[in-house]
Scaffold this motif. Structure first.
Motif, mmCIF file in Angstrom:
data_model
loop_
_atom_site.group_PDB
_atom_site.id
_atom_site.type_symbol
_atom_site.label_atom_id
_atom_site.label_comp_id
_atom_site.label_asym_id
_atom_site.label_seq_id
_atom_site.Cartn_x
_atom_site.Cartn_y
_atom_site.Cartn_z
ATOM 1 N N ALA A 66 0.830 -1.208 0.000
ATOM 2 C CA ALA A 66 0.000 0.000 0.000
ATOM 3 C C ALA A 66 0.864 1.259 0.000
ATOM 4 C CB ALA A 66 -0.936 -0.003 1.205
ATOM 5 N N GLN A 67 1.927 1.225 0.784
ATOM 6 C CA GLN A 67 2.821 2.383 0.824
ATOM 7 C C GLN A 67 3.524 2.570 -0.520
ATOM 8 O OE1 GLN A 67 2.949 4.518 3.518
ATOM 9 N NE2 GLN A 67 1.244 3.220 4.102
ATOM 10 N N ALA A 68 3.970 1.480 -1.126
ATOM 11 C CA ALA A 68 4.629 1.562 -2.432
ATOM 12 C C ALA A 68 3.647 2.061 -3.493
ATOM 13 C CB ALA A 68 5.197 0.199 -2.823
ATOM 14 N N LEU A 69 2.423 1.555 -3.455
ATOM 15 C CA LEU A 69 1.414 1.950 -4.434
ATOM 16 C C LEU A 69 1.096 3.440 -4.330
ATOM 17 C CD1 LEU A 69 -0.391 0.927 -6.700
ATOM 18 C CD2 LEU A 69 -2.136 0.438 -4.982
ATOM 19 N N THR A 70 1.093 3.962 -3.127
ATOM 20 C CA THR A 70 0.865 5.393 -2.947
ATOM 21 C C THR A 70 1.914 6.205 -3.704
ATOM 22 O OG1 THR A 70 -0.142 5.043 -0.789
ATOM 23 C CG2 THR A 70 0.702 7.234 -1.224
ATOM 24 N N GLY A 71 3.159 5.806 -3.565
ATOM 25 C CA GLY A 71 4.232 6.494 -4.284
ATOM 26 C C GLY A 71 4.142 6.305 -5.786
ATOM 27 N N LEU A 72 3.844 5.091 -6.216
ATOM 28 C CA LEU A 72 3.756 4.815 -7.650
ATOM 29 C C LEU A 72 2.644 5.616 -8.313
ATOM 30 C CD1 LEU A 72 4.191 0.935 -7.598
ATOM 31 C CD2 LEU A 72 5.813 2.589 -8.545
ATOM 32 N N MET A 73 1.506 5.721 -7.645
ATOM 33 C CA MET A 73 0.362 6.410 -8.232
ATOM 34 C C MET A 73 0.483 7.926 -8.140
ATOM 35 S SD MET A 73 -1.197 3.892 -9.486
ATOM 36 C CE MET A 73 -2.634 4.698 -10.128
ATOM 37 N N ALA A 74 1.451 8.415 -7.375
ATOM 38 C CA ALA A 74 1.649 9.856 -7.241
ATOM 39 C C ALA A 74 2.285 10.466 -8.489
ATOM 40 C CB ALA A 74 2.502 10.157 -6.019
ATOM 41 N N HIS A 75 2.853 9.623 -9.335
ATOM 42 C CA HIS A 75 3.509 10.122 -10.538
ATOM 43 C C HIS A 75 2.544 10.132 -11.709
ATOM 44 C CE1 HIS A 75 7.376 10.174 -8.582
ATOM 45 N NE2 HIS A 75 7.137 8.957 -8.127
ATOM 46 N N PRO A 76 2.463 11.249 -12.407
ATOM 47 C CA PRO A 76 1.589 11.309 -13.586
ATOM 48 C C PRO A 76 1.991 10.259 -14.614
ATOM 49 C CG PRO A 76 2.496 13.473 -13.056
ATOM 50 C CD PRO A 76 3.181 12.471 -12.177
ATOM 51 N N GLY A 77 1.027 9.751 -15.299
ATOM 52 C CA GLY A 77 1.302 8.762 -16.346
ATOM 53 C C GLY A 77 1.036 7.341 -15.911
ATOM 54 N N SER A 78 0.637 7.118 -14.681
ATOM 55 C CA SER A 78 0.285 5.780 -14.221
ATOM 56 C C SER A 78 -1.087 5.440 -14.806
ATOM 57 C CB SER A 78 0.230 5.729 -12.699
ATOM 58 O OG SER A 78 1.478 6.053 -12.160
ATOM 59 N N VAL A 79 -1.089 4.601 -15.845
ATOM 60 C CA VAL A 79 -2.347 4.360 -16.558
ATOM 61 C C VAL A 79 -2.884 2.951 -16.394
ATOM 62 C CG1 VAL A 79 -1.956 6.132 -18.288
ATOM 63 C CG2 VAL A 79 -1.052 3.835 -18.664
ATOM 64 N N ASP A 80 -2.093 2.034 -15.880
ATOM 65 C CA ASP A 80 -2.535 0.652 -15.758
ATOM 66 C C ASP A 80 -2.532 0.252 -14.282
ATOM 67 O OD1 ASP A 80 -3.075 -2.033 -15.845
ATOM 68 O OD2 ASP A 80 -1.537 -2.518 -17.325
ATOM 69 N N PRO A 81 -3.680 0.354 -13.612
ATOM 70 C CA PRO A 81 -3.721 0.059 -12.177
ATOM 71 C C PRO A 81 -3.262 -1.345 -11.827
ATOM 72 C CG PRO A 81 -5.757 1.101 -12.898
ATOM 73 C CD PRO A 81 -4.963 0.796 -14.122
ATOM 74 N N LEU A 82 -3.575 -2.348 -12.642
ATOM 75 C CA LEU A 82 -3.158 -3.716 -12.345
ATOM 76 C C LEU A 82 -1.640 -3.835 -12.401
ATOM 77 C CD1 LEU A 82 -3.958 -6.569 -11.622
ATOM 78 C CD2 LEU A 82 -4.259 -7.044 -14.061
ATOM 79 N N ARG A 83 -1.029 -3.203 -13.380
ATOM 80 C CA ARG A 83 0.435 -3.217 -13.490
ATOM 81 C C ARG A 83 1.060 -2.546 -12.276
ATOM 82 N NH1 ARG A 83 3.727 0.602 -14.822
ATOM 83 N NH2 ARG A 83 5.827 0.145 -15.495
ATOM 84 N N GLU A 84 0.499 -1.414 -11.876
ATOM 85 C CA GLU A 84 1.038 -0.690 -10.719
ATOM 86 C C GLU A 84 0.863 -1.505 -9.437
ATOM 87 O OE1 GLU A 84 2.724 2.087 -11.129
ATOM 88 O OE2 GLU A 84 2.230 2.292 -13.233
ATOM 89 N N ALA A 85 -0.272 -2.181 -9.292
ATOM 90 C CA ALA A 85 -0.514 -3.014 -8.103
ATOM 91 C C ALA A 85 0.470 -4.175 -8.053
ATOM 92 C CB ALA A 85 -1.949 -3.522 -8.095
ATOM 93 N N ARG A 86 0.702 -4.806 -9.193
ATOM 94 C CA ARG A 86 1.677 -5.914 -9.229
ATOM 95 C C ARG A 86 3.065 -5.417 -8.867
ATOM 96 N NH1 ARG A 86 -0.820 -8.541 -14.636
ATOM 97 N NH2 ARG A 86 -2.298 -9.940 -13.607
ATOM 98 N N LEU A 87 3.443 -4.259 -9.380
ATOM 99 C CA LEU A 87 4.748 -3.684 -9.066
ATOM 100 C C LEU A 87 4.837 -3.370 -7.571
ATOM 101 C CD1 LEU A 87 7.504 -2.606 -9.842
ATOM 102 C CD2 LEU A 87 6.391 -0.476 -10.583
ATOM 103 N N ALA A 88 3.750 -2.873 -6.993
ATOM 104 C CA ALA A 88 3.745 -2.565 -5.564
ATOM 105 C C ALA A 88 4.018 -3.822 -4.742
ATOM 106 C CB ALA A 88 2.406 -1.936 -5.164
ATOM 107 N N TYR A 89 3.413 -4.954 -5.128
ATOM 108 C CA TYR A 89 3.663 -6.199 -4.391
ATOM 109 C C TYR A 89 5.073 -6.733 -4.654
ATOM 110 C CZ TYR A 89 -0.739 -6.735 -2.049
ATOM 111 O OH TYR A 89 -1.793 -6.549 -1.183
ATOM 112 N N MET A 90 5.612 -6.500 -5.837
ATOM 113 C CA MET A 90 7.006 -6.882 -6.088
ATOM 114 C C MET A 90 7.924 -6.091 -5.157
ATOM 115 S SD MET A 90 7.053 -7.238 -10.264
ATOM 116 C CE MET A 90 8.813 -7.090 -10.322
ATOM 117 N N LEU A 91 7.635 -4.804 -5.006
ATOM 118 C CA LEU A 91 8.434 -3.973 -4.098
ATOM 119 C C LEU A 91 8.257 -4.421 -2.650
ATOM 120 C CD1 LEU A 91 7.744 -0.528 -5.779
ATOM 121 C CD2 LEU A 91 9.951 -1.712 -5.672
#
Length: 73
Positions: free
Chosen positions: A38-63
Motif C-alpha cells: 500500500a505504501q509503495a502503491l501510494t508512491g507509484l500512483m503519485a507520478h503522472p502517467g500511471s495508466v494501468d492500475p493492475l500493473r502498478e498493483a503488481r509492481l507494488a507487491y514486487m516492491l
C-alpha cells in the motif's frame, strides 16, 4: 505447487489479555506485506502517467516482497 508467500506477519500486532492474565500477540488485520504494498502503491500512483492500475498493483507487491526479503538479510 508454489512456495507460500511470506506476508511478514501482522503490520500492527497488539498484545491482548487472553483471560488468564497472560498477554498474547494478536495478528489480526493487515499483513506487513499488504502494508508495504500500500505504501509503495501510494508512491507509484503519485507520478503522472500511471495508466494501468493492475500493473502498478503488481509492481507494488514486487516492491513489498523485496522489502520483506531485505528485512530478513
Amino acid at each position: 505447487m508454489s512456495a507460500p508467500i511470506n506476508d511478514g506477519g501482522s503490520a500492527f500486532p497488539v498484545l491482548e489479555n487472553n483471560g488468564d492474565r497472560q498477554l498474547v500477540l494478536s495478528s489480526a488485520g493487515m499483513s506487513l506485506r499488504d502494508y508495504f504494498a500500500a505504501q509503495a502503491l501510494t508512491g507509484l500512483m503519485a507520478h503522472p502517467g500511471s495508466v494501468d492500475p493492475l500493473r502498478e498493483a503488481r509492481l507494488a507487491y514486487m516492491l513489498a516482497d523485496a522489502m520483506l526479503k531485505a528485512r530478513s538479510t
